[in-house]
Design an enzyme around this catalytic site. Structure first.
Site, PDB file in Angstrom:
ATOM      1  N   THR A 153      45.077   5.820 -24.860  1.00 30.54           N
ATOM      2  CA  THR A 153      45.216   7.279 -24.458  1.00 30.54           C
ATOM      3  C   THR A 153      44.591   7.393 -23.318  1.00 30.54           C
ATOM      4  O   THR A 153      45.237   7.209 -22.157  1.00 30.54           O
ATOM      5  CB  THR A 153      44.925   8.122 -25.712  1.00 30.54           C
ATOM      6  OG1 THR A 153      43.638   7.765 -25.797  1.00 30.54           O
ATOM      7  CG2 THR A 153      45.947   7.939 -27.039  1.00 30.54           C
ATOM      8  N   LYS A 179      41.813   0.596 -28.850  1.00 32.57           N
ATOM      9  CA  LYS A 179      41.634   1.888 -28.010  1.00 32.57           C
ATOM     10  C   LYS A 179      40.682   2.655 -28.258  1.00 32.57           C
ATOM     11  O   LYS A 179      40.084   2.937 -29.539  1.00 32.57           O
ATOM     12  CB  LYS A 179      43.047   2.227 -27.852  1.00 32.57           C
ATOM     13  CG  LYS A 179      43.648   2.919 -29.135  1.00 32.57           C
ATOM     14  CD  LYS A 179      43.345   4.365 -29.597  1.00 32.57           C
ATOM     15  CE  LYS A 179      43.438   5.195 -28.395  1.00 32.57           C
ATOM     16  NZ  LYS A 179      42.833   6.816 -28.585  1.00 32.57           N
ATOM     17  N   THR A 190      38.589   8.324 -32.899  1.00 38.28           N
ATOM     18  CA  THR A 190      39.823   8.150 -31.926  1.00 38.28           C
ATOM     19  C   THR A 190      39.942   6.565 -31.740  1.00 38.28           C
ATOM     20  O   THR A 190      40.101   6.397 -30.329  1.00 38.28           O
ATOM     21  CB  THR A 190      40.021   8.998 -30.949  1.00 38.28           C
ATOM     22  OG1 THR A 190      39.690  10.174 -31.383  1.00 38.28           O
ATOM     23  CG2 THR A 190      41.453   8.827 -30.393  1.00 38.28           C
ATOM     24  N   ASN A 398      38.735  16.374 -20.106  1.00 36.00           N
ATOM     25  CA  ASN A 398      38.504  17.201 -21.472  1.00 36.00           C
ATOM     26  C   ASN A 398      38.859  18.829 -21.356  1.00 36.00           C
ATOM     27  O   ASN A 398      39.012  19.449 -22.290  1.00 36.00           O
ATOM     28  CB  ASN A 398      37.715  16.902 -22.485  1.00 36.00           C
ATOM     29  CG  ASN A 398      37.912  15.478 -23.074  1.00 36.00           C
ATOM     30  OD1 ASN A 398      38.776  15.398 -23.649  1.00 36.00           O
ATOM     31  ND2 ASN A 398      37.108  14.650 -22.754  1.00 36.00           N
TER      32      ASN A 398
END
Lengths: 403, 403
Positions: A153, A179, A190, A398
Site C-alpha cells: 500500500t 507489506k 496493517t 496520512n
C-alpha cells in the site's frame, strides 16, 4: 546463519510447487498499479495462521479464521487499495465471492482459498473490478517478487526473502513476503505476510511455531502505535519435499524453527525500516527485565512514543525520553537501577546521567540504524522491538487529503 | 453555569489571601524568560493533590507526595526548564533545598512548602540560579497571571481561570492554572496544575473531589500519548471565607463541586487546544459503552491515534480510522453496532458507511474545533476526551536539535 541456511531468489515462489501472479485491476486510483495477486500451490497445503486481535476485524480476516479451522488450503487471493473492513454482511459476502472467483480461475474448491484485503476502511470492494481482474492473472514460479509488489500500500519497496536449508539431508526452501508501512503496532497491524515452504510439517506444530515466531517478530514492530483491522499472517506448507512431517520430536525441527524465525525477524525489521515517513530504523533491546512480558512492554513502549520518535528523527540522544517511555510502559521499573546505552555508548547508569562521550552518542544517533539498549537490572527478561522515527513524511502520508 | 458562578480575573490569586510572584533566574536558555515562580497563601491551607502514576517519578513529585501526608501546606515553588527527574539522591536533595529556599524567603516552615519542576529530564537543577532567583521574587495578589506564564514550557499561551460563586450566601472564589503542551496523555503528563480557593473544605472530601475532577478532565487529555514523569495537581484551600468546612453533607457542596469541575474541564480543553503543534482541538464523546471505563478507553484511544490525528490535521473525515482506533482500545465493541458522527453529521451506522452529506462532514472537520461522537450501542457508559491534531509543528518542536 551461514551454516544453517542461505538466501535464494523468488521469495514465496522459491519453494517447489508454488506459483504467483498479479494484475492491475483498478482498485488503487493510479491506473496500472498492481493491486490484485494470487499465490497458489500445485497441491493442497497444511496451513497455519495468525491474525489481528482487533475488535473490528475485516471481512477477509473473518473468512480466513473460519477456513483455517480445517488447517488445509492451497491458495490466497489478495487485493490492495481497499481493506473490506467495516463493510458488514455485504463485505463478508464479497470476501467469499472473491475466493469463488479465484477458485474458478484456479480450478480448485473455494474452501481451499484464503483471501486478504488491505487499504482504506469503510468502503465496499469494487467487485466488478475483481471479477474482471482475477481471470487475467498469469501464474508462474517466477512471479514471487511481483506478488510482493502487488500487496503493497504505502510501502516504498517490497519486503521478501527466501532461504534454502536441509531437512533429512535434502535441500528444502522457505519463502516469505510482507507489506507494512502504516497503522503498524503490536499486535501486527496493517500487516500482511505470506510464507511458503515445500517442507512437510504437522499442522499443530506449524501453528505453534508460527505463533511463537510472529510474537517475536511482527508483533514487536510499531510504526505509529495504531493497530490494524486486517493483519494476517499465513504459512502454506505443501510437503513436496517428501520428508517425514516435522513436529517437535523431529531431529530437524530446530533447523526449520531457525529458518522461520530468521525470515520473520528479517521481514519485521524491513517493515519498521520502511515505516511511513521513516528515515531511521530503531532496534530496542531490553534486558534485565523482571520477565519476558515486562521486557516486551518496555521495548514496545519506545517504538510507540512520538516524543522519542521525534528525538530519533532529530538525532538527539535525549535519554530522558527513553527513560520516560520505558518507565510508563507498565513494566516493573526501578528508577534508581536502570542503565541506558545508545549504540555502544552508555548514557545513563542507575537512573542518572553519566559523563559520556558526546561525539560517540551523536554518531550512534546519526546513522540510518540506531540501537538502544535498556538494562532494567531486575531479572533475566529480554526482548527486542523494532520501529522507526516520526517525521514530516508520516504526517504528509496520512493528512494530505483531497476530496 | 451562568446561574451558579461567573468568571473573574487573576486566576490563582483571585481567592482572598493568595499572592504570587515570578522571576527569570536563567534556567531556560533564553535570558529574561520567566522560569521560577511562587504561589503562597497568607495562612496555612488544607491541601489535596493528584500526581503522575509513572514509574519514573521526578524528585519534586516524591517530595509533594511525602508532604501531602499531612494535608497541610501554604505555598508552592515551581521552576520550568528542568524537570529534576532521573536525578537520583542529588535530585531529591535539590528538591528539598528548593523548598528551604522558598521557606526562608517566605518566613515559613519548609514542611509547608511544595515544589514542582518541569522541563528537560536527566539534568541536575542549577541550584545557584535558584538560590539567586528565589529571594528576588516579588509577591502580589495581582501576579496570578504572571504565575501562569512562568510555569509554561512549550505552551504558546498561559491557561488560567477563576470563578466567583456563593457558599453559605457569601461570595467565594476558586482559581486555577495549568501548563501542558507535550508529553501529555492520560494520566495527566507533563501537566502542572495549581488550584486555590478561600473556601474552607474538609481534607478528605477535598482529596476525593479533586481526584474525581481530575479523572474527568486532565486525565482525559492527550496530545501525543506520552506520559509524563512530573504531573502534579495541587489544590490549596485557605478557609479565609470563614464557612463551615465543606464535606459531602454540606448543602453547598454541589456548588463547589461544579465550580471545581468547570475549571478543571476548561483548563483540560485549553491544554489540548494548545498541544505542541496543534491547529485543532478535538472533543471525543463516547456514549453507549458497556460502562464508563469502556467509554474512557474508547474516547482516549482516538486522542492518541497518530493516524486519526493526521486525518484531523488534514480535515479528512476518514471515519475508518475513528472506528479502527475505538475498536482497538480494549473496550467491548460490536463491529456491527456502532454509529459515528462528525459534528452533527452521522457518517456510519451499524458499523458501516451511510450516505451522508459530504459538504456537512467536511465543514465539521474544517474548523479549529472538531467534535466526534461514537455510540457503541452496548450500554449506558459515556465519557469525553480532548486532544489535538498531529502536525509538522509537533515534530519540529520535538526533533529540531542542536548540540
Amino acid at each position: 546463519m551461514a551454516e544453517l541456511f542461505h538466501e535464494i531468489d523468488h521469495c514465496v515462489t522459491a519453494p517447489q510447487g508454488f506459483r504467483a501472479g498479479t494484475t492491475a485491476c483498478g482498485i488503487k486510483s493510479d491506473a496500472g498499479i498492481k493491486d490484485l495477486a494470487i499465490l497458489v500451490s500445485d497441491v493442497p497445503c497444511t496451513v497455519a495462521g495468525v491474525f489481528t486481535t482487533h475488535n473490528l476485524r475485516a471481512a477477509p480476516v473473518l473468512l480466513c479464521q473460519e477456513r483455517l479451522q480445517d488447517g488445509q488450503g492451497q491458495a490466497v487471493v489478495v487485493n490492495s487499495g481497499n481493506a473490506n473492513c467495516a463493510t458488514g454482511e455485504q463485505g463478508l459476502h464479497n470476501a467469499y465471492r472473491m475466493t469463488e472467483l479465484a477458485a474458478t480461475k484456479l480450478g480448485l474448491a473455494p474452501e481451499l482459498i484464503f483471501c486478504s484485503s488491505t487499504g482504506i476502511i469503510g468502503r465496499q470492494l469494487p467487485m466488478k473490478k475483481l471479477e474482471a481482474g482475477i481471470p487475467q492473472i498469469e501464474l508462474s514460479p517466477e512471479y514471487g517478487d511481483a506478488f510482493a509488489e502487488a500487496i503493497m500500500t504505502t510501502d516504498t519497496r517490497p519486503k521478501r526473502l527466501a532461504l534454502e536449508f536441509e531437512i533429512e539431508g535434502q535441500a528444502v526452501r522457505l519463502g516469505g513476503v510482507t507489506k507494512g508501512a502504516g497503522m503498524i503496532r503490536p499486535n501486527m497491524a496493517t500487516m500482511l505476510s505470506y510464507l511458503t515452504t515445500d517442507v512437510a510439517v504437522e499442522r499443530a506444530w506449524l501453528q505453534q511455531e508460527l505463533r511463537d515466531a510472529v510474537n517475536d517478530s511482527y508483533n514487536m514492530v510499531s510504526v505509529d502505535g495504531d493497530m490494524s483491522t486486517n493483519d494476517t499472517c499465513l504459512i502454506f506448507a505443501n510437503g513436496l519435499a517428501g520428508n517425514t512431517p516435522l513436529n517437535a520430536q523431529h531431529p530437524d525441527a530446530e533447523t526449520f524453527r531457525q529458518a522461520l524465525r530468521y525470515i520473520t525477524r528479517y521481514l519485521a525489521r524491513e517493515m519498521a525500516r520502511d515505516g511511513e515517513g521513516a528515515t531511521k530504523l530503531q532496534t530496542i533491546y531490553v534486558r534485565g527485565a523482571r520477565d519476558k512480558a515486562d521486557a516486551v512492554l518496555a521495548a514496545r513502549s519506545l517504538t510507540r512514543s512520538p516524543l522519542w520518535q521525534c528525538a530519533l528523527a532529530g538525532g538527539d540522544p535525549n535519554w530522558g525520553r527513553i527513560a520516560a517511555a520505558a518507565g510508563s510502559s507498565g513494566c516493573e521499573f526501578d528508577q534508581n537501577a536502570f542503565d541506558i546505552f545508545i549504540g555502544e555508548t552508555q548514557i545513563a547508569a542507575k537512573g542518572m546521567a553519566i559523563d559520556y562521550d558526546q561525539d560517540q552518542a551523536h554518531a550512534a544517533m546519526a546513522g540510518d540504524e540506531v540501537l538502544i539498549t535498556i538494562d532494567l537490572h531486575l531479572g533475566n527478561g529480554e526482548a527486542t522491538a523494532w520501529g522507526c522515527d516520526l517525521t514530516h513524511g508520516y504526517i504528509d502520508e496520512n493528512s494530505l487529503y483531497t476530496r
